[in-house]
Design an enzyme around this catalytic site. Structure first.
Site, PDB file in Angstrom:
ATOM      1  N   GLY A  37       0.839  -1.208   0.000  1.00  0.00           N
ATOM      2  CA  GLY A  37       0.000   0.000   0.000  1.00  0.00           C
ATOM      3  C   GLY A  37       0.870   1.253   0.000  1.00  0.00           C
ATOM      4  O   GLY A  37       0.656   2.176  -0.797  1.00  0.00           O
ATOM      5  N   HIS A  38       1.867   1.267   0.871  1.00  0.00           N
ATOM      6  CA  HIS A  38       2.789   2.414   0.916  1.00  0.00           C
ATOM      7  C   HIS A  38       3.550   2.549  -0.407  1.00  0.00           C
ATOM      8  O   HIS A  38       3.762   3.650  -0.909  1.00  0.00           O
ATOM      9  CB  HIS A  38       3.820   2.228   2.029  1.00  0.00           C
ATOM     10  CG  HIS A  38       3.255   2.183   3.416  1.00  0.00           C
ATOM     11  ND1 HIS A  38       3.267   1.048   4.183  1.00  0.00           N
ATOM     12  CD2 HIS A  38       2.692   3.146   4.189  1.00  0.00           C
ATOM     13  CE1 HIS A  38       2.734   1.299   5.359  1.00  0.00           C
ATOM     14  NE2 HIS A  38       2.366   2.564   5.396  1.00  0.00           N
ATOM     15  N   GLN A  62      -0.304  11.198  17.728  1.00  0.00           N
ATOM     16  CA  GLN A  62      -1.562  10.703  17.164  1.00  0.00           C
ATOM     17  C   GLN A  62      -2.039   9.397  17.799  1.00  0.00           C
ATOM     18  O   GLN A  62      -3.023   8.832  17.363  1.00  0.00           O
ATOM     19  CB  GLN A  62      -1.448  10.568  15.647  1.00  0.00           C
ATOM     20  CG  GLN A  62      -0.567   9.438  15.166  1.00  0.00           C
ATOM     21  CD  GLN A  62      -0.321   9.554  13.666  1.00  0.00           C
ATOM     22  OE1 GLN A  62       0.304  10.486  13.186  1.00  0.00           O
ATOM     23  NE2 GLN A  62      -0.840   8.591  12.904  1.00  0.00           N
ATOM     24  N   GLY A 149      -2.944   7.777   1.153  1.00  0.00           N
ATOM     25  CA  GLY A 149      -3.768   6.652   0.724  1.00  0.00           C
ATOM     26  C   GLY A 149      -5.245   6.879   1.011  1.00  0.00           C
ATOM     27  O   GLY A 149      -5.609   7.466   2.031  1.00  0.00           O
ATOM     28  N   LYS A 151      -7.102   4.581   1.808  1.00  0.00           N
ATOM     29  CA  LYS A 151      -7.465   3.656   2.891  1.00  0.00           C
ATOM     30  C   LYS A 151      -7.870   4.464   4.128  1.00  0.00           C
ATOM     31  O   LYS A 151      -8.820   4.127   4.818  1.00  0.00           O
ATOM     32  CB  LYS A 151      -6.300   2.748   3.221  1.00  0.00           C
ATOM     33  CG  LYS A 151      -6.552   2.030   4.522  1.00  0.00           C
ATOM     34  CD  LYS A 151      -5.798   0.764   4.631  1.00  0.00           C
ATOM     35  CE  LYS A 151      -6.057   0.178   5.995  1.00  0.00           C
ATOM     36  NZ  LYS A 151      -5.420   1.001   7.039  1.00  0.00           N
ATOM     37  N   GLN A 155      -8.614  10.755   7.031  1.00  0.00           N
ATOM     38  CA  GLN A 155      -7.344  11.486   7.122  1.00  0.00           C
ATOM     39  C   GLN A 155      -7.102  12.306   5.853  1.00  0.00           C
ATOM     40  O   GLN A 155      -6.733  13.484   5.914  1.00  0.00           O
ATOM     41  CB  GLN A 155      -6.215  10.471   7.326  1.00  0.00           C
ATOM     42  CG  GLN A 155      -4.830  11.027   7.181  1.00  0.00           C
ATOM     43  CD  GLN A 155      -3.781   9.974   7.506  1.00  0.00           C
ATOM     44  OE1 GLN A 155      -3.578   9.661   8.664  1.00  0.00           O
ATOM     45  NE2 GLN A 155      -3.120   9.431   6.506  1.00  0.00           N
ATOM     46  N   SER A 188      -0.196  -1.938   8.173  1.00  0.00           N
ATOM     47  CA  SER A 188       0.892  -2.368   9.066  1.00  0.00           C
ATOM     48  C   SER A 188       0.310  -3.124  10.251  1.00  0.00           C
ATOM     49  O   SER A 188       0.949  -4.011  10.819  1.00  0.00           O
ATOM     50  CB  SER A 188       1.677  -1.163   9.560  1.00  0.00           C
ATOM     51  OG  SER A 188       2.069  -0.358   8.473  1.00  0.00           O
TER      52      SER A 188
HETATM   53  P1  AMP Z   1       0.648   4.718   7.775  1.00  0.00           P
HETATM   54  O1  AMP Z   1       2.073   4.286   7.676  1.00  0.00           O
HETATM   55  O2  AMP Z   1      -0.300   3.654   8.188  1.00  0.00           O
HETATM   56  O3  AMP Z   1       0.499   6.017   8.548  1.00  0.00           O
HETATM   57  O4  AMP Z   1       0.214   5.073   6.297  1.00  0.00           O
HETATM   58  C1  AMP Z   1       0.947   5.989   5.506  1.00  0.00           C
HETATM   59  C2  AMP Z   1       0.189   6.274   4.244  1.00  0.00           C
HETATM   60  O5  AMP Z   1      -0.012   5.066   3.519  1.00  0.00           O
HETATM   61  C3  AMP Z   1      -1.207   6.860   4.510  1.00  0.00           C
HETATM   62  O6  AMP Z   1      -1.457   7.896   3.571  1.00  0.00           O
HETATM   63  C4  AMP Z   1      -2.103   5.677   4.289  1.00  0.00           C
HETATM   64  O7  AMP Z   1      -3.402   6.032   3.872  1.00  0.00           O
HETATM   65  C5  AMP Z   1      -1.373   4.944   3.186  1.00  0.00           C
HETATM   66  N1  AMP Z   1      -1.774   3.531   3.146  1.00  0.00           N
HETATM   67  C6  AMP Z   1      -1.664   2.633   4.156  1.00  0.00           C
HETATM   68  N2  AMP Z   1      -2.185   1.453   3.780  1.00  0.00           N
HETATM   69  C7  AMP Z   1      -2.637   1.600   2.510  1.00  0.00           C
HETATM   70  C8  AMP Z   1      -3.289   0.752   1.555  1.00  0.00           C
HETATM   71  N3  AMP Z   1      -3.589  -0.514   1.842  1.00  0.00           N
HETATM   72  N4  AMP Z   1      -3.598   1.271   0.353  1.00  0.00           N
HETATM   73  C9  AMP Z   1      -3.318   2.551   0.055  1.00  0.00           C
HETATM   74  N5  AMP Z   1      -2.708   3.407   0.895  1.00  0.00           N
HETATM   75  C10 AMP Z   1      -2.370   2.939   2.097  1.00  0.00           C
END
Ligand code: AMP
Length: 284
Positions: A37-38, A62, A149, A151, A155, A188
């Protein structure tokens, strides 16, 4: 080779040099433990700018007091290896002391209203923590573009609003959800799931897909779409924190009969993980 910076001064110098060479800069904010995803966000950023900075920072601001800050998965060397493979230009991985010297910042950025709905009901300080750290990252890196994302739809909507309200002048790009073959949205926090949790967690995407199909077949009643999602979750033995049908930009509840696009967003605790997912209806 991917450069890794731990200090604000270093990343700013690098961004300054990129700009002197006529380059453009995209920022991808993350908390690390990177998955597909990242990486989709990073690929999008590479399309949009000559230089890409991926920030990796598990932001204490957060997390609520009873949340998983201490146990949140961390894997900087694995992350850097994954990013090098993609040809990412730079990683900004500051320590907590670099971002919040002497303790949490007294100044906070809050997007009122939108931060208190959906996930904000059970995580009342979460989005303030997100907007504060993202505002700091925007000031540190001063990117042309930042990629997030879908997802985390709430946010993304909140950050778009912050950028508009505070005239950041940064182009905010959203990337569709990346899923496992089972339909489970990559996260994650999926690392917290047992094999049994994982199979139950498939109900999230199945429920949303059911509503999407009903919408495509003409169903426009908000409560019918919502009940369809709730029923699938309950049949799988899950008791969601919320399932809501909202306007994509404002996150206000959609009208009883949908007239334009809408997002069905949900949060469910499955085993040790709190999972979120969503589907966008009627997007052209
Ligand atoms: P995080 O590390 O969980 O804070 O996520 C960092 C970025 O990755 C955020 O903009 C999330 O929305 C995006 N993200 C996390 N998981 C996914 C996914 N499965 N698909 C698309 N974007 C994602």
């Amino acid at each position: 080779m991917t450069l890794v910076f731990h200090s604000i001064a270093e990343v700013q110098q690098w961004v300054g040099e990129a700009r002197n060479q006529g380059g453009t800069v995209a920022l991808v904010p993350t908390m690390g433990s990177l998955h597909e995803g990242h990486l989709a966000l990073v690929r999008e950023a590479q399309q949009r700018a000559s230089h890409v900075v991926v920030s990796i920072f598990v932001n204490p601001l957060q997390f609520g007091p009873a949340e998983d800050l201490k146990n949140y998965p961390r894997d900087l060397s694995g992350d850097v290896a994954r990013l090098s493979h993609l040809g990412t230009s730079a990683v900004f991985a500051p320590g907590v002391e670099e971002m919040y010297p002497g303790g949490p910042s007294a100044t906070r950025v809050t997007v009122e209203g939108m931060s208190g709905v959906l996930c904000g009901r059970t995580r009342p300080t979460h989005f303030q923590g997100v907007t504060t750290v993202v505002a700091k990252l925007f000031h540190i890196v001063r990117p042309d573009v930042a990629v997030f994302g879908e997802k985390d739809w709430q946010q993304l909507a909140i950050i778009r609003r912050m950028v508009r309200d505070l005239n950041f002048g940064i182009d905010i790009v959203g990337v569709p959800i990346v899923r496992e073959s089972s339909g489970l949205a990559r996260s994650s926090r999926n690392q917290y799931l047992t094999a049994e949790d994982r199979s139950r967690a498939q109900a999230l995407s199945r429920a949303l897909e059911g509503a999407r199909v009903a919408y495509l077949e003409g169903e426009r009643r908000r409560e019918v779409l919502r009940s369809c999602v709730l029923q699938t979750l309950r049949d799988a033995g899950l008791n969601p924190e919320y399932v809501e049908v909202v306007e994509p930009e404002t996150l206000e509840q959609s009208p009883e009969a949908l007239r334009g696009p809408a997002v069905i967003a949900l949060a469910v605790r499955v085993g040790a993980a709190r999972l979120i997912d969503n589907v966008i209806l009627g997007r052209s």
